[in-house]
Write a protein that holds these residues in place. Structure first.
Motif, PDB file in Angstrom:
ATOM      1  N   PRO A   6      12.138 -11.005  -4.259  1.00  0.00           N
ATOM      2  CA  PRO A   6      11.918 -10.567  -2.876  1.00  0.00           C
ATOM      3  C   PRO A   6      11.984  -9.042  -2.770  1.00  0.00           C
ATOM      4  CG  PRO A   6      14.140 -11.435  -3.108  1.00  0.00           C
ATOM      5  CD  PRO A   6      13.456 -11.630  -4.430  1.00  0.00           C
ATOM      6  N   VAL A   7      11.046  -8.486  -2.028  1.00  0.00           N
ATOM      7  CA  VAL A   7      11.015  -7.049  -1.770  1.00  0.00           C
ATOM      8  C   VAL A   7      10.934  -6.883  -0.264  1.00  0.00           C
ATOM      9  CG1 VAL A   7       9.737  -4.907  -2.121  1.00  0.00           C
ATOM     10  CG2 VAL A   7       9.812  -6.616  -3.938  1.00  0.00           C
ATOM     11  N   GLU A   8      11.824  -6.055   0.307  1.00  0.00           N
ATOM     12  CA  GLU A   8      11.803  -5.847   1.742  1.00  0.00           C
ATOM     13  C   GLU A   8      10.966  -4.621   2.065  1.00  0.00           C
ATOM     14  OE1 GLU A   8      14.921  -5.885   5.153  1.00  0.00           O
ATOM     15  OE2 GLU A   8      15.324  -7.471   3.665  1.00  0.00           O
ATOM     16  N   ILE A  57       0.805  -1.222   0.000  1.00  0.00           N
ATOM     17  CA  ILE A  57       0.000   0.000   0.000  1.00  0.00           C
ATOM     18  C   ILE A  57       0.838   1.271   0.000  1.00  0.00           C
ATOM     19  CG2 ILE A  57      -2.024  -1.052   1.075  1.00  0.00           C
ATOM     20  CD1 ILE A  57      -1.070   0.128   3.760  1.00  0.00           C
ATOM     21  N   GLU A  58       2.167   1.129   0.037  1.00  0.00           N
ATOM     22  CA  GLU A  58       3.028   2.304   0.033  1.00  0.00           C
ATOM     23  C   GLU A  58       4.367   1.960  -0.589  1.00  0.00           C
ATOM     24  OE1 GLU A  58       5.177   4.687   3.512  1.00  0.00           O
ATOM     25  OE2 GLU A  58       2.991   4.838   3.622  1.00  0.00           O
ATOM     26  N   GLY A  59       4.945   2.895  -1.341  1.00  0.00           N
ATOM     27  CA  GLY A  59       6.247   2.680  -1.946  1.00  0.00           C
ATOM     28  C   GLY A  59       6.156   2.456  -3.442  1.00  0.00           C
ATOM     29  N   PRO A  60       7.279   2.087  -4.077  1.00  0.00           N
ATOM     30  CA  PRO A  60       7.308   1.944  -5.539  1.00  0.00           C
ATOM     31  C   PRO A  60       6.468   0.781  -6.069  1.00  0.00           C
ATOM     32  CG  PRO A  60       9.418   1.297  -4.585  1.00  0.00           C
ATOM     33  CD  PRO A  60       8.601   1.883  -3.481  1.00  0.00           C
ATOM     34  N   PHE A  61       6.109  -0.162  -5.212  1.00  0.00           N
ATOM     35  CA  PHE A  61       5.317  -1.309  -5.662  1.00  0.00           C
ATOM     36  C   PHE A  61       3.853  -1.217  -5.192  1.00  0.00           C
ATOM     37  CE2 PHE A  61       9.721  -2.819  -5.453  1.00  0.00           C
ATOM     38  CZ  PHE A  61       9.879  -3.269  -6.755  1.00  0.00           C
ATOM     39  N   THR A  62       3.364  -0.006  -4.990  1.00  0.00           N
ATOM     40  CA  THR A  62       1.991   0.201  -4.530  1.00  0.00           C
ATOM     41  C   THR A  62       1.007  -0.550  -5.424  1.00  0.00           C
ATOM     42  OG1 THR A  62       2.567   2.363  -3.635  1.00  0.00           O
ATOM     43  CG2 THR A  62       0.239   1.953  -4.008  1.00  0.00           C
ATOM     44  N   ASN A  63       0.047  -1.214  -4.760  1.00  0.00           N
ATOM     45  CA  ASN A  63      -1.023  -2.007  -5.377  1.00  0.00           C
ATOM     46  C   ASN A  63      -0.562  -3.360  -5.916  1.00  0.00           C
ATOM     47  OD1 ASN A  63      -3.033  -0.127  -4.759  1.00  0.00           O
ATOM     48  ND2 ASN A  63      -2.613   1.037  -6.623  1.00  0.00           N
ATOM     49  N   TYR A  89       4.051  -1.360   8.017  1.00  0.00           N
ATOM     50  CA  TYR A  89       3.028  -0.370   7.650  1.00  0.00           C
ATOM     51  C   TYR A  89       2.901  -0.175   6.148  1.00  0.00           C
ATOM     52  CZ  TYR A  89       6.816   3.043   7.124  1.00  0.00           C
ATOM     53  OH  TYR A  89       7.950   3.715   6.706  1.00  0.00           O
ATOM     54  N   GLN A  90       3.787  -0.779   5.344  1.00  0.00           N
ATOM     55  CA  GLN A  90       3.721  -0.623   3.894  1.00  0.00           C
ATOM     56  C   GLN A  90       2.839  -1.684   3.231  1.00  0.00           C
ATOM     57  OE1 GLN A  90       8.150  -0.465   3.389  1.00  0.00           O
ATOM     58  NE2 GLN A  90       7.617   1.235   2.027  1.00  0.00           N
ATOM     59  N   VAL A  91       2.323  -2.627   4.005  1.00  0.00           N
ATOM     60  CA  VAL A  91       1.513  -3.689   3.434  1.00  0.00           C
ATOM     61  C   VAL A  91       0.238  -3.887   4.269  1.00  0.00           C
ATOM     62  CG1 VAL A  91       3.477  -4.924   2.446  1.00  0.00           C
ATOM     63  CG2 VAL A  91       2.677  -5.532   4.698  1.00  0.00           C
ATOM     64  N   GLU A  92      -0.738  -4.531   3.646  1.00  0.00           N
ATOM     65  CA  GLU A  92      -1.940  -4.950   4.374  1.00  0.00           C
ATOM     66  C   GLU A  92      -2.310  -6.340   3.896  1.00  0.00           C
ATOM     67  OE1 GLU A  92      -5.401  -2.922   1.573  1.00  0.00           O
ATOM     68  OE2 GLU A  92      -4.811  -1.921   3.422  1.00  0.00           O
ATOM     69  N   LYS A  93      -2.942  -7.108   4.778  1.00  0.00           N
ATOM     70  CA  LYS A  93      -3.364  -8.458   4.404  1.00  0.00           C
ATOM     71  C   LYS A  93      -4.487  -8.365   3.377  1.00  0.00           C
ATOM     72  CE  LYS A  93      -2.251 -11.269   8.379  1.00  0.00           C
ATOM     73  NZ  LYS A  93      -2.787 -12.199   9.383  1.00  0.00           N
TER      74      LYS A  93
END
Length: 173
Positions: A162-164, A129-135, A168-172
């Motif tokens: 793999p992306v670290e 949900i946040e950063g260069p790989f949003t969505n 708070y940058q992800v949601e289930k």
């Protein structure tokens, strides 16, 4: 008579109110020589909410408090007749904890903050949900609760990469 520790069963969620009520009764009836300490077994846990870490107390025996006291009819009735107390632990009469059991509980309370409580587990499907790989959607490959980080596998150009990310940058999903 030496004071011993007893476990008192309370309504879950009312441990603090029961402790305060017992302490008031002890002062009112001048029983400070018979009832020494009341403990609610809690430990510090670090939770992550709204991108911030919070240290919170978590009860590790919900619905129970520990009371150090001389057990006699007067103290038994005082505790038993306290609102929201269901009774002592023990079949017919209260059973005192051993010194080892009390020491274990007190040590657990004093150990300090436990690792961050993670709501993610390996294999969980997550949406960034946040950063260069949003969505982008991927799955959790590793969880580093101490640093609030995840390794998420996402498909880039047809390959798992793999992306670290931070919690708070992800949601289930």
């Amino acid at each position: 008579m030496a004071k011993k520790w007893y476990v008192v069963h309370t309504y879950s969620g009312y441990e603090d109110k029961v402790k305060a009520s017992i302490e008031e009764k002890v002062k009112a009836y001048h029983l400070t020589d018979k009832i020494a300490r009341i403990i609610i077994p809690t430990e510090k846990v670090i939770e992550l909410r709204n991108k911030k870490k919070y240290e919170v107390g978590r009860k590790f025996y919900p619905g129970y408090i520990l009371v150090e006291m001389d057990l006699d009819d007067e103290t038994w009735h005082l505790i038993k007749n306290t609102p929201r107390v269901t009774g002592f632990i023990g079949k017919t009469k209260p059973v005192a904890l051993t010194d080892d059991e009390v020491e274990l509980i007190i040590n657990q309370m004093q150990e300090g903050p436990a690792p961050t409580k993670s709501r993610f587990e390996k294999g969980d499907s997550v949406k960034i949900i946040e950063g260069p790989f949003t969505n982008w959607v991927g799955y959790v490959d590793e969880v580093d609760a101490d640093h609030s980080r995840l390794k998420v596998m996402v498909t880039i150009f047809g390959r798992q990469t793999p992306v670290e990310l931070s919690f708070y940058q992800v949601e289930k999903t």
